[in-house]
Design an enzyme around this catalytic site. Structure first.
Site, PDB file in Angstrom:
ATOM      1  CG  HIS A  84      67.854 -67.015  26.353  1.00 30.15           C
ATOM      2  ND1 HIS A  84      68.389 -66.023  27.154  1.00 30.15           N
ATOM      3  CD2 HIS A  84      67.159 -66.360  25.394  1.00 30.15           C
ATOM      4  CE1 HIS A  84      68.039 -64.843  26.688  1.00 30.15           C
ATOM      5  NE2 HIS A  84      67.279 -65.006  25.616  1.00 30.15           N
ATOM      6  CG  ASP A 220      70.968 -66.357  29.458  1.00 33.41           C
ATOM      7  OD1 ASP A 220      71.395 -67.134  28.578  1.00 33.41           O
ATOM      8  OD2 ASP A 220      69.795 -65.946  29.489  1.00 33.41           O
ATOM      9  CB  SER A 632      68.532 -62.188  24.072  1.00 32.12           C
ATOM     10  OG  SER A 632      67.618 -62.164  25.100  1.00 32.12           O
TER      11      SER A 632
HETATM   12  N1  ARG Z   1      63.191 -63.486  29.478  1.00 31.38           N
HETATM   13  C1  ARG Z   1      64.317 -63.673  28.602  1.00 31.38           C
HETATM   14  C2  ARG Z   1      63.867 -63.496  27.145  1.00 31.38           C
HETATM   15  O1  ARG Z   1      62.824 -62.990  26.904  1.00 31.38           O
HETATM   16  C3  ARG Z   1      64.979 -64.997  28.834  1.00 31.38           C
HETATM   17  C4  ARG Z   1      64.211 -66.189  28.374  1.00 31.38           C
HETATM   18  C5  ARG Z   1      64.913 -67.502  28.559  1.00 31.38           C
HETATM   19  N2  ARG Z   1      64.945 -67.957  29.941  1.00 31.38           N
HETATM   20  C6  ARG Z   1      63.948 -68.686  30.521  1.00 31.38           C
HETATM   21  N3  ARG Z   1      64.093 -69.009  31.791  1.00 31.38           N
HETATM   22  N4  ARG Z   1      62.889 -69.088  29.901  1.00 31.38           N
HETATM   23  O2  ARG Z   1      64.252 -64.122  26.199  1.00 31.38           O
HETATM   24  N1  GLU Z   2      65.312 -62.317  26.816  1.00 31.72           N
HETATM   25  C1  GLU Z   2      64.987 -61.447  25.717  1.00 31.72           C
HETATM   26  C2  GLU Z   2      65.463 -61.974  24.374  1.00 31.72           C
HETATM   27  O1  GLU Z   2      65.664 -63.102  24.177  1.00 31.72           O
HETATM   28  C3  GLU Z   2      65.538 -60.096  25.982  1.00 31.72           C
HETATM   29  C4  GLU Z   2      64.842 -59.558  27.128  1.00 31.72           C
HETATM   30  C5  GLU Z   2      63.867 -58.477  26.734  1.00 31.72           C
HETATM   31  O2  GLU Z   2      62.814 -58.770  26.158  1.00 31.72           O
HETATM   32  O3  GLU Z   2      64.238 -57.362  27.066  1.00 31.72           O
HETATM   33  O4  GLU Z   2      65.575 -61.258  23.427  1.00 31.72           O
END
Ligand code: ARG
Ligand code: GLU
Length: 697
Positions: A84, A220, A632
């Site tokens: 991502h 990921d 991330s």
């Molecule tokens: N929750 C993670 C973050 O905050 C992954 C986001 C990307 N994945 C998704 N299915 N939208 O970045």
């Molecule tokens: N998915 C988040 C990011 O892109 C990290 C997850 C979190 O917020 O801990 O930074």
């Protein structure tokens, strides 16, 4: 945790050290934590983590783009981050003929690696406490404006001195609301090429359904390579560039981790607010989050309905949906977490203890009452800004035309329009407009809606009818309308200048400008007071281990692999396996359609050296590290500093850790490095990349 048993006692209870595994620590001061880390299993030294005299772990970590982390895994500049995090680059290289998003991308040699203009990675060269130099000449008697001016001047000098005669860049950031300042000297590389990415059905497996959730089965990750000039220094993209030779890269441990094992995350957490007072949390829980969640729920319902109706729309809105849904889901988890922990009540008791302690201290006596007063003044202004950002600014057409400043060159307009219409559904936007504009007008504190606009809305018979007629009258409402205009520059500029959608955006915006200005002014004052409040907190609780809020600079978090109980009678095991992917496999559901290649690999059960002792391929695991957005792509390391996974998420109930960390449920989620290697090797057939890496059992 704190009970009301007399204020004095409360103050005593508050001095217990920060709880297990909480904290995002400064690498250059990690020596202060090393005893605790070693007690918890870490085997290396502070110098191994951060050193300016020799290569250390920090030399193998980068800020990837504007808000992710990446880590070096070979002597030839090979870098890992999340799928991502590389999503935009993967998407930009994708076309109908080469659909890397769907099919994945595996460069089979260096000449196939793809350049990414605009993408940079930044290494930390060194960080230093520059508080004294930044605050030189600053006096208690100065007005905030005088103070700011002097600090800005000092900062510029500090940066100049630190970078003079080098190709480095530097920035100075305040810690603890300006009680301390650190300089971060960085080396930025602008030639970063895409090497590999799994299909989205792996890299984004589970999609937004599984996002922020456990059990998780997302692969990921993506792979890039840093290029440099022949002198190993940063250089803009050129065919002549060569793979960068880092001072350090991570050794990969292929033995896996087990529950209880020490883990450490080294990366760039973006923003936390651990020390804000109850009033700030109250605003998040009772005002901001409910508004933002509700407005996004409405938008997502429309996205989902229209996306289900037609394939083209589904693809067009995939990325938009994902980004709207990501924060939407996070806020819900955060609110649930804050409510469940009783954060507001805890903070109120802390504040009562502070007030009791400060009663005879002129320096601190007024801080909380003044903060509370400022928060009362901030409330409506901050709420109005939220209304605008989540309401008005959620309608695509007015944002698109309204943000094109007069005098923008036609070529720039055409470029933006190309991007805009490629992924624009007028049907979705009309529905979103009716819904969001109605809510905007209803919820926005009345004084921030211009009177003339309100009269027109009333005359039109309401907000929905009004915005519908605006959108209808805009020649930019459809790609066809724009196409008819675009070849005639003069006509295009005139249509933009007269566009009713742009006018609506600007008038609405004009209405909330005072709110934004007020909020900014109040927040500056609030920050000032927090500076004093933090001093007081530290004076009051000298034994407590404080750590500065995240600010997108390099930090160390440490903890251990651990499951948790999300609800009564349920225990979440801290790792998932390929078997779980197969259990979720549902070809007709987009988020769970496992690629045939992975099904075949599973059927053959030929996992080779990538399987765990238990025979399964482990996919993801949980640990107690304190992380946030920006972490991330961060390396998750074992007790010997070897790479065991790549961080990519937190569980739903953990998201309140940006405000309060709860060791009983807060878990970060990492993809197991062995799953990454398994995919590179067996699915991508790019085993030659693994030859470059340093693997250890
Ligand atoms: N929750 C993670 C973050 O905050 C992954 C986001 C990307 N994945 C998704 N299915 N939208 O970045
Ligand atoms: N998915 C988040 C990011 O892109 C990290 C997850 C979190 O917020 O801990 O930074």
């Amino acid at each position: 945790m704190l009970r009301r048993c007399g204020l004095l006692l409360v103050a005593l209870v508050m001095t217990v050290p920060s709880r297990a595994d909480e904290g995002m620590w400064l690498p250059s001061l990690i020596g202060e934590r090393i005893r605790d880390m070693r007690q918890k299993g870490f085997r290396l030294t502070a110098e191994d983590i951060y050193s300016v005299n020799r290569a250390s772990m920090k030399d193998a970590i980068v800020l990837f783009g504007g808000g992710c982390t990446g880590e070096l895994v070979s002597a030839e500049g090979l870098l890992l981050t999340n799928h991502h995090c590389g999503y935009r680059q993967i998407q930009q290289h994708s076309s109908v003929e080469h659909d890397y998003l769907t099919n994945g991308f595996w460069a089979m040699n260096r000449s196939e690696e793809l350049p990414n203009p605009g993408l940079t990675v930044a290494f930390l060269v060194r960080m230093d406490d520059v508080t004294e130099a930044v605050l030189e000449g600053v006096a208690e008697t100065m007005t905030p404006a005088e103070r700011d001016t002097l600090i800005a001047r000092n900062t510029a000098r500090v940066i100049e001195r630190a970078t003079e005669g080098t190709h480095y860049t530097a920035s100075v950031k305040p810690l603890y609301y300006g009680n301390q300042y650190f300089i971060y000297v960085t080396e930025v590389f602008p030639d970063v090429r895409l090497v590999a990415a799994p299909p989205s059905a792996i890299g984004k497996f589970g999609g937004d359904t599984d996002n922020w959730m456990w059990p998780r089965h997302t692969g990921d990750f993506s792979v890039f390579r840093i290029y440099a000039g022949k002198d190993n220094k940063p250089a803009p993209y050129s065919k002549e560039n060569v793979p960068y030779r880092p001072k350090r890269h991570f050794t990969i441990a292929t033995g896996g981790v087990e529950e209880g094992d020490f883990t450490m995350i080294y990366g760039f957490p973006g923003r936390t607010q651990q020390y804000v007072i109850s009033d700030a949390v109250d605003f998040v829980l009772n005002r901001s989050n409910p508004l933002k969640i509700d407005l996004r729920t409405r938008r997502l319902r429309i996205f989902n309905e229209e996306q289900a109706r037609d394939v083209r729309t589904r693809i067009q809105y995939a990325a938009k949906n994902a980004s709207v849904a990501n924060a939407w889901k996070k806020w819900q988890g955060e609110s649930k977490g804050i409510a469940r922990l009783g954060t507001i009540g805890k903070k109120q008791r802390q504040e009562a203890a502070f007030e009791a302690w400060a009663a005879d201290k002129p320096r601190y006596r007024d801080v909380l009452p003044r903060l509370k007063k400022l928060y009362r003044e901030l409330d409506e202004n901050a709420f109005a800004v939220d209304c605008f950002n989540e309401g008005m600014a959620g309608i695509e057409l007015p944002v698109f035309t309204g943000r094109i400043a007069p005098g923008t060159p036609v070529s720039v307009i055409r470029e933006r329009a190309g991007k805009f219409y490629k992924d624009y559904s007028p049907a979705i936007d009309r529905r979103v407009a009716a819904e969001l504009f109605t809510e905007y007008v209803k919820r926005l504190p009345a004084r921030f809606l211009p009177d003339s606009l309100r009269r027109e809305i009333d005359a039109a018979g309401g907000a929905a009818a009004y915005v519908a007629s605006v959108m209808e009258r805009s020649p930019f409402a459809t790609a066809g309308g724009y196409e008819a205009l675009k070849s005639d520059s003069a006509a295009l500029m005139k249509a933009l200048a007269d566009d009713p959608a742009a006018a609506l955006y600007r008038r609405a915006r004009q209405g909330v400008v005072p709110a934004g200005r007020e909020a900014k002014r109040l927040n500056a004052e609030i920050t000032e007071l927090y500076r004093t409040y933090m001093q007081g907190l530290r004076e009051m609780s000298p034994e407590q281990d404080f750590y500065p809020d995240a600010n997108l600079t390099l930090r160390v978090a440490y903890g251990h692999v651990a499951g948790y109980s999300p609800q009564d009678a349920v225990w979440h095991v801290p790792y998932t396996t390929l078997e779980g992917i197969m259990e979720k496999d549902t070809p007709e559901v987009y988020d769970y359609n496992v690629p045939q290649g992975l099904r075949d690999l599973h059927a053959a059960k030929d996992y080779g050296r990538w399987a765990d002792r238990d025979g399964a391929v482990h996919v993801a695991f949980l640990a107690t590290n304190h992380t946030t957005g920006g972490n991330s792509g961060s390396p998750i390391l074992d007790r010997r500093g070897r790479l065991v996974g790549i961080n990519f998420d937190r569980t739903w109930l953990s998201t309140m850790s940006d405000i309060e960390f709860d060791p009983s449920v807060c878990r970060n989620i990492a993809v197991d490095i062995r799953y990454v290697l398994f995919l590179i090797d067996r699915l991508g057939g790019a085993g030659y990349l693994i030859e470059e890496m340093t693997l250890e059992k």
